[in-house]
Structure formats: structure tokens, C-alpha cells
Design a protein around this motif. Structure first.
Motif, PDB file in Angstrom:
ATOM      1  N   ASP A   1       0.550  -1.055  -0.245  1.00 27.17           N
ATOM      2  CA  ASP A   1      -0.099  -0.555  -0.581  1.00 27.17           C
ATOM      3  C   ASP A   1       0.668   1.354   0.000  1.00 27.17           C
ATOM      4  O   ASP A   1       0.011   2.178  -0.133  1.00 27.17           O
ATOM      5  CB  ASP A   1      -1.008  -0.063   1.403  1.00 27.17           C
ATOM      6  CG  ASP A   1      -1.832  -0.793   1.002  1.00 27.17           C
ATOM      7  OD1 ASP A   1      -2.096  -1.835   0.085  1.00 27.17           O
ATOM      8  OD2 ASP A   1      -2.629  -1.221   1.795  1.00 27.17           O
ATOM      9  N   GLY A   2       2.004   0.929   0.096  1.00 21.36           N
ATOM     10  CA  GLY A   2       2.787   2.667  -0.045  1.00 21.36           C
ATOM     11  C   GLY A   2       3.381   2.723  -1.245  1.00 21.36           C
ATOM     12  O   GLY A   2       4.056   3.459  -1.524  1.00 21.36           O
ATOM     13  N   HIS A   3       2.780   1.982  -2.309  1.00 24.04           N
ATOM     14  CA  HIS A   3       3.330   1.957  -3.704  1.00 24.04           C
ATOM     15  C   HIS A   3       2.377   3.337  -4.463  1.00 24.04           C
ATOM     16  O   HIS A   3       1.023   2.937  -4.153  1.00 24.04           O
ATOM     17  CB  HIS A   3       3.482   1.101  -4.443  1.00 24.04           C
ATOM     18  CG  HIS A   3       3.915   0.602  -6.118  1.00 24.04           C
ATOM     19  ND1 HIS A   3       3.715   1.697  -7.257  1.00 24.04           N
ATOM     20  CD2 HIS A   3       4.870   0.384  -5.965  1.00 24.04           C
ATOM     21  CE1 HIS A   3       3.914   1.983  -7.677  1.00 24.04           C
ATOM     22  NE2 HIS A   3       5.206   1.330  -7.807  1.00 24.04           N
ATOM     23  N   PRO A   4       3.211   4.274  -4.859  1.00 23.67           N
ATOM     24  CA  PRO A   4       1.940   5.212  -5.001  1.00 23.67           C
ATOM     25  C   PRO A   4       1.069   4.690  -5.984  1.00 23.67           C
ATOM     26  O   PRO A   4      -0.263   5.635  -6.486  1.00 23.67           O
ATOM     27  CB  PRO A   4       2.442   6.422  -6.008  1.00 23.67           C
ATOM     28  CG  PRO A   4       4.385   5.819  -6.229  1.00 23.67           C
ATOM     29  CD  PRO A   4       4.425   4.732  -5.189  1.00 23.67           C
ATOM     30  N   ASP A   5       0.859   3.485  -7.066  1.00 22.33           N
ATOM     31  CA  ASP A   5      -0.075   2.800  -7.642  1.00 22.33           C
ATOM     32  C   ASP A   5      -0.775   2.150  -7.033  1.00 22.33           C
ATOM     33  O   ASP A   5      -1.386   1.585  -7.703  1.00 22.33           O
ATOM     34  CB  ASP A   5       0.987   2.607  -9.119  1.00 22.33           C
ATOM     35  CG  ASP A   5       1.466   3.620  -9.976  1.00 22.33           C
ATOM     36  OD1 ASP A   5       2.327   3.089 -10.303  1.00 22.33           O
ATOM     37  OD2 ASP A   5       0.910   4.407  -9.581  1.00 22.33           O
TER      38      ASP A   5
ATOM     39  N   ALA B   1      -4.053   2.537  -8.587  1.00 23.02           N
ATOM     40  CA  ALA B   1      -5.016   4.013  -8.312  1.00 23.02           C
ATOM     41  C   ALA B   1      -4.570   4.255  -9.652  1.00 23.02           C
ATOM     42  O   ALA B   1      -5.177   3.899 -10.538  1.00 23.02           O
ATOM     43  CB  ALA B   1      -3.201   4.542  -7.308  1.00 23.02           C
TER      44      ALA B   1
ATOM     45  N   ALA C   1      -3.466   3.826 -13.168  1.00 24.21           N
ATOM     46  CA  ALA C   1      -2.242   3.629 -13.060  1.00 24.21           C
ATOM     47  C   ALA C   1      -2.147   2.557 -13.743  1.00 24.21           C
ATOM     48  O   ALA C   1      -3.405   1.694 -13.731  1.00 24.21           O
ATOM     49  CB  ALA C   1      -1.809   3.425 -11.221  1.00 24.21           C
TER      50      ALA C   1
ATOM     51  N   GLU D   1      -4.018   1.224  -4.554  1.00 18.85           N
ATOM     52  CA  GLU D   1      -4.900   1.831  -4.368  1.00 18.85           C
ATOM     53  C   GLU D   1      -4.751   1.121  -3.138  1.00 18.85           C
ATOM     54  O   GLU D   1      -4.927   1.724  -1.708  1.00 18.85           O
ATOM     55  CB  GLU D   1      -6.167   2.288  -4.846  1.00 18.85           C
ATOM     56  CG  GLU D   1      -7.978   2.599  -3.701  1.00 18.85           C
ATOM     57  CD  GLU D   1      -8.719   2.683  -4.423  1.00 18.85           C
ATOM     58  OE1 GLU D   1      -9.955   1.576  -4.132  1.00 18.85           O
ATOM     59  OE2 GLU D   1      -8.613   3.159  -6.167  1.00 18.85           O
ATOM     60  N   CYS D   2      -5.143   0.218  -3.272  1.00 15.57           N
ATOM     61  CA  CYS D   2      -5.275  -1.296  -1.630  1.00 15.57           C
ATOM     62  C   CYS D   2      -4.958  -2.198  -1.760  1.00 15.57           C
ATOM     63  O   CYS D   2      -5.256  -2.673  -3.587  1.00 15.57           O
ATOM     64  CB  CYS D   2      -6.604  -0.830  -0.488  1.00 15.57           C
ATOM     65  SG  CYS D   2      -7.884  -1.982  -2.052  1.00 15.57           S
TER      66      CYS D   2
ATOM     67  N   HIS E   1       9.604  -2.889  -5.797  1.00 16.80           N
ATOM     68  CA  HIS E   1       8.930  -2.182  -4.617  1.00 16.80           C
ATOM     69  C   HIS E   1       9.206  -3.226  -3.113  1.00 16.80           C
ATOM     70  O   HIS E   1       9.466  -2.735  -2.222  1.00 16.80           O
ATOM     71  CB  HIS E   1       7.271  -1.746  -4.978  1.00 16.80           C
ATOM     72  CG  HIS E   1       7.406  -1.142  -3.924  1.00 16.80           C
ATOM     73  ND1 HIS E   1       7.740   0.410  -3.284  1.00 16.80           N
ATOM     74  CD2 HIS E   1       6.233  -1.808  -2.218  1.00 16.80           C
ATOM     75  CE1 HIS E   1       7.148   0.388  -2.423  1.00 16.80           C
ATOM     76  NE2 HIS E   1       6.122   0.061  -2.305  1.00 16.80           N
TER      77      HIS E   1
END
Length: 634
Positions: free
Chosen positions: A447-451, A475, A478, A453-454, A488
Motif C-alpha cells: 500500500d506504500g506504492h503510489p500506484d 490507483a 495507474a 490503492e489498496c 518495490h
């Protein structure tokens, strides 16, 4: 099966039938703890081998002298009782020397695996508040910087050698810490489990009695030091005057070569994590081998041994919070097809309770939560008083003030025989390749990856293998790929915590109360699995047949010519199975190194075709025309 080395199962793990070595007897009587017991045994066996790795061998005299010098050096720089000391070294005789030196100085070692991401290593070092970090020159450059004192046993060898090699140990009690091992944590960060000298001494004395360890034994040390199985691969044998053998890295995870090494080195007792042990049990073994006991554990054992095996198989169970082993039992050959092998009975000075939600013992045969009390209980979690109070609770079955038990979160039941059947986890915690994994920690990283969402992470078992499957919701706008997500996660998680498969979903299914409904998550398929490449249909006989082999192993319906075996969820153990099937299908032996160097279907096919051509040329003496492999009957 040779089970003369074990007690009668009706009394497992009862008294020995032969006298214990003197040092072991000292531990049993509480007259000395492990470092003192090793010293006592070394004095009796100065020229006997203690630790061997290839051409390198340490006698007990060497082990004592070097650990005394390093121990004195560590004490001179502030190491003492309950001080946590980082230990980051490759498996080697020098690593055993360093661990013993830390114990002799009164400190508690914190093993650090250099294969872990730098971010995770940094967290462990900071959380443990290590004052001293023991390492070697080759490893020092890989370690993060910090305000601890770095001790390089190679670079500072002259300085360390200036200290006396005479017998040395700082006085500690059973309540002092011996080691702290970090495990996966549900909060998104690993947590340190504090194990005492008393717990370690109890494990060692039980182990030596249960398996009748003597100075004639040869034991293997294969586990990484950060895996608590390493604890009982080392200390029971040094206390008993036996020799610890360290296998070369090249054969640690390859069943056939590891079997050959165990036989050639005349290893008499070995520990293998469950997935590897199950592969080893299926191999052919020579009728006459020195191996008398194969210990296994760290995951659910799904198979019974063959009666043809020339050694006993012992299944063991124990969370890190209870000094490696809490229950143990011999696995009889050809057990019930409707019931998995049990995890045996509680070891010495250990109590196991199966309880309901109200902490009341349930009748035999009734499932409940497995709770453990006794001499091997950890002190708690380092710097986590809240979690310690939550998991290490007052023992309602004891009248002694202050007695505690550990709530494992494991689901189990007592069988009519008095053995225990393990039934799984109460929560989502799982074990992958012998390592305990909290899916919540992986979700936190994903969830820490910007792309992303969950996400959700679950374990799925297919074809005898347990693997992690990550479900991700992208997201808005993305475009996720499995390669990007793996890269990641690899920045902060060890490789065994990186999911084998990534599934793309539009939304995570939820229950009526808003929790993720893991039971409603779809199984991985060609339609939802994240891929990185455009699908290329396999062409030619070799590619098509190989696609079928890879697909059956990884449970993937369609394999692209450019699919990477490891990015589809393969790993080294599955790799050995793949190579075995390649030999069965094509009649050529593809080396494991070639699989790592050429992991795509197309690359593997090319290597197989080259081997087939070479085999045909050799058969024809190098003369005449040889047809292309795709046109040659296989």
C-alpha cells in the motif's frame, strides 16, 4: 526404519537409556549454562573437531581459544549481561566462534541476515538498540551505518588476538538473555523475541537426551542464523562434544546434492525445514548411511516417511516465542491418509494447553487455541510491553505466582494417543518456506506504492506448495506490473515475503461489517494475473512441451514464450522439480545454474535444444548430419 536412537514413543520424550555427556549433565542439573557447558566439554576434548566447513576445521581447543579472546575483547568494549549485540556473518566456523564469544561476554546475540533489505536491517539494529555489531570484512560493507561499535573479526584480528585465550565467561543467570530473533510483525514492522539462557539450557538438555547425542555424532548446520532452527543445529552438539558440519552453499537447497553431501560427510543428525524435508523423503537413500535422525519443522508436514528410509523422521513444532521446540514426535511410516502427521508431545519442562475462547481447556479431540508454558518461554518482545502483555498472559492452570503462558494463535487438538494435531492458524499468519509471515506486513509495504490503492495478501496451497498471492487494486489511471511491485517490495522485505503471484482486482470484496472477505477473493487465473509482457504462443515441440511442464508445476494454464519461471512464482525448490521433469521428458540434465541464468521459457527451450544436439552428436561420435531438435523425436 532405524529408531533405536529414540525413546519408546509411549514415553516420548522420556528419560535417556544411556548416560548423558558430563557437560550435558551439568546443564541438566542447572550447574552451568550453555557457554560454561561448552567450555567444560572442550576441556575434555581439546583436539577433537568442533566445527567443520569444507577444508576449514576448528578443534575444541581452537573454538575455546578464539571465543575466549573475542569474548574478552567484547567485554572490554562494554558487552555484558542483557546487552544486545548484532551478529552479521556468513555461516562459517568463525560465525560460531563469534556467537559463543558474545554469550561468554554475557551479551545476547541478535542475528542479522545480510540477504535482508537494508531498510529492514536498519530497523532491526535501531529497534534492538545494539551497542556493538560483530561482523567480518566481507559483510561490513553491506551493513547500514549507525552509532554502534563495529567489531570486524578479520580487520581487528591482531587487536583481538592480543587478549588471553584462557577460559573466560561473564556470570549470567537463567533469566538473562541469550539471543533475540526478529520475526514478522502484524503492525508492519518485525518484532524481537527475547530468549533467556534458561530457555536455551532447557532446549539443549532435552535435545541431547531425546536424541541420545554423543561426541560421536556429526550434525549439520544449514539454517541461516536469523532462523531460530540454527539454535539447535549448534548448541546441543557443542555441549555434547559432537562436531557441527556446515554444507557448501551450492547444495543447501538442492535435495539430491544435499542428500549426497549428508551421506558423504557421515552426518548422523540433520534438521531440514519442512518443504525441503518432504522433497528429501521422496529420494532414494543408500541402505547404509550414518544418518539416524532427520528432524523437521517450521511448517505443516503433509507426508509420512517410507518404511524403506534408513533413518527416523521426527516432526517438531515450536514458535520463536518458545525457544525453538515446544513439542516433538517420531513420524511412523505410512500413517493415516485422513490425518496429517502429528506434532508429537510436549518436550521436557513444557506444558501445552488447548483452550477455548474463555481460556478453558477443551476435551481431547476438540479443537482450540494452542497455548504453551514452561522453561522455554521467552521473556517477551523487545521494547513491546503492550504486545508482550497481550500474548504472554498469566497461566490460569498454574498455582505458582508469576507463571505465564504464550497464546500462539495456532489451532490444534489433542489426539487420543496424547499427541497433538496441528490444524492451522487462527489468524492470517502463515509460514512460507519455514519462515513465519504476517500478511499485514506485506500489505503495509504494498500500500506504500503510489500506484496501489489498496491490497490484500493470502496464502494458497496448490500441488503441495504454499505460496503468497497478492491482490491489488490500482490507483486511478495507474498501470501496474508484477515486476514493478516485486521490485518495490524487495526494497523492504526479504524474498520469502514477496508474493509469488499478483492478481489485479477492481475492488476488494468485503463482509457485512466492512472487513475484507478473503474467502471471496478469486483464484489466480490467466485473466486476472498481472503479467509484464505481451503473450507469445510457445512454438515448436520443446517449447510447447516445456510450457506444459512449467504450467503444471506453477498451476498456470497458459505459459508465454517470454514468461520468466521465477516471476511466475517459481523458486529454487520448484526449480529442482522442474529440472527433474525436464530430464524425464527430454533425457537431458539442465543445470540449476542454467535455470537461473536463462529463466524464460524461450531461453530454457534453447538450452534444452542445445543439450539434445550435444547428446546426439556424442552418440554419433560427432559425425554425420544432426537434425534440429524440433524435428527430432523426443
Amino acid at each position: 526404519m532405524n529408531s533405536s536412537c529414540l525413546q519408546d514413543d509411549s514415553r516420548w520424550p522420556g528419560s535417556r537409556t544411556s548416560a548423558a555427556p558430563e557437560a550435558v549433565a551439568d546443564v541438566e542439573r542447572g550447574q552451568s549454562l550453555v557457554p560454561q557447558a561448552v567450555t567444560a566439554e572442550a576441556a575434555r576434548r581439546l583436539q577433537a573437531p568442533a566445527v567443520c566447513a569444507g577444508a576449514e576445521a576448528l578443534t575444541y581447543a581452537d573454538l575455546e581459544a578464539r571465543s575466549n579472546q573475542l569474548g574478552r575483547y567484547l567485554a572490554s568494549v562494554g558487552v555484558g549481561p542483557d546487552l544486545l549485540v548484532g551478529l552479521s556473518m556468513e555461516r562459517s566456523p568463525s560465525m560460531v566462534v563469534a556467537a559463543l564469544a558474545i554469550l561468554k561476554a554475557g551479551g545476547a546475540y541478535v542475528p542479522l541476515d545480510l540477504t535482508l533489505p537494508a531498510e529492514r536491517l536498519s530497523f532491526i539494529l535501531r529497534d534492538a538498540e545494539v551497542g556493538v555489531l560483530v561482523t567480518e570484512s566481507a559483510s561490513a560493507l553491506k551493513l547500514p551505518a549507525g552509532d554502534w561499535r563495529l567489531v570486524d573479526v578479520n580487520g581487528q584480528a591482531t587487536e583481538i588476538a592480543a587478549f588471553s585465550s584462557d577460559a573466560f565467561s561473564v556470570e549470567v543467570s537463567e533469566q538473562n538473555l541469550a539471543y533475540v530473533i526478529y520475526t514478522s510483525g502484524s503492525t508492519g514492522q518485525p518484532k524481537g523475541v527475547e530468549i533467556t539462557h534458561g530457555g536455551l539450557a532447557n532446549l539443549v538438555s532435552w535435545h541431547c537426551r531425546a536424541f541420545q547425542v554423543t561426541s560421536q555424532d556429526r550434525a549439520s548446520h544449514q539454517a541461516a542464523l536469523s532462523f531460530d532452527a540454527a539454535v539447535w543445529e549448534i548448541w546441543p552438539y557443542l555441549v555434547a562434544g559432537a562436531c557441527v558440519y556446515i554444507p557448501p552453499e551450492s547444495c543447501r537447497t538442492n535435495p539430491e546434492t544435499l542428500r549426497d553431501w549428508l551421506v558423504a560427510q557421515r552426518i548422523s543428525i540433520t534438521f531440514l525445514a519442512t518443504p525441503l524435508a518432504e522433497r528429501m523423503l521422496s529420494l532414494n537413500w543408500p541402505a547404509h548411511t550414518a544418518l539416524r535422525i532427520l528432524l523437521t519443522g517450521a511448517d505443516t508436514l503433509h507426508h509420512y516417511p517410507s518404511p524403506e528410509l534408513p533413518f527416523a523422521v521426527v516432526n517438531n513444532y515450536g514458535p520463536t516465542e518458545y525457544t525453538v521446540v515446544a513439542s516433538s514426535g517420531t513420524v511412523a511410516p505410512h500413517g493415516s491418509s485422513k490425518q496429517l502427521p502429528s506434532i508429537g508431545r510436549p518436550i521436557d519442562n513444557t506444558q501445552i494447553y488447548i483452550v477455548d475462547d474463555e481460556m478453558r481447556e477443551v476435551p481431547a479431540g476438540t479443537p482450540g487455541e494452542l497455548c504453551i508454558a514452561g522453561a522455554g518461554l521467552a521473556r517477551g518482545y523487545h521494547n513491546r510491553a503492550d504486545l508482550t502483555l497481550q500474548k504472554f498472559v498469566p497461566n490460569p492452570f498454574s498455582s505458582r505466582p508469576g507463571d505465564r503462558l504464550y497464546r500462539t494463535g495456532d489451532w490444534a487438538r489433542y489426539l487420543p494417543s496424547g499427541e497433538i494435531e496441528f490444524l492451522g492458524r487462527l489468524d492470517e499468519q502463515v509460514k512460507i518456506r519455514g519462515f513465519r509471515v504476517e500478511p499485514a506486513e506485506i500489505v503495509s509495504a504494498l500500500d506504500g506504492h503510489p500506484d496501489v490503492e489498496c491490497s490484500a495478501v493470502v496464502a494458497r496451497r496448490q500441488g503441495g506448495e504454499t505460496s503468497l498471492v497478492a491482490y491489488v487494486v490500482a490507483a486511478e489511471g495507474a498501470a501496474l506490473t508484477a515486476t514493478v511491485l516485486r521490485a518495490h517490495l524487495a526494497e523492504s522485505l526479504p524474498d520469502y515475503m514477496v508474493p509469488s503471484v499478483f492478481v489485479s482486482v477492481k475492488a476488494l470484496p468485503v463482509t457485512a461489517n466492512g472487513k475484507i472477505n478473503r474467502g471471496a477473493l478469486p483464484g489466480p487465473s490467466d485473466a486476472n494475473r498481472l503479467r509484464d509482457e505481451v503473450f507469445v504462443e510457445p512454438s515448436g515441440v520443446v517449447q510447447q512441451r516445456l510450457a506444459g511442464i512449467v504450467g503444471s508445476l506453477l498451476h498456470v494454464d497458459r505459459i508465454s514464450a517470454n514468461d520468466n519461471f521465477f516471476l511466475l512464482g517459481g523458486h529454487s525448490l520448484l526449480g529442482t522439480q522442474l529440472l527433474a521433469r525436464v530430464y524425464e521428458s527430454f533425457g537431458v540434465e539442465l543445470p540449476l545454474l542454467q535455470l537461473f541464468d536463462h529463466p524464460t521459457l524461450e531461453e530454457m527451450s534453447n538450452e534444452i535444444e542445445n543439450l539434445i544436439l550435444l547428446k546426439l552428436e556424442q552418440a554419433k561420435g560427432g559425425e554425420g548430419h544432426v537434425a534440429h531438435a524440433d524435428k527430432t523425436p523426443i
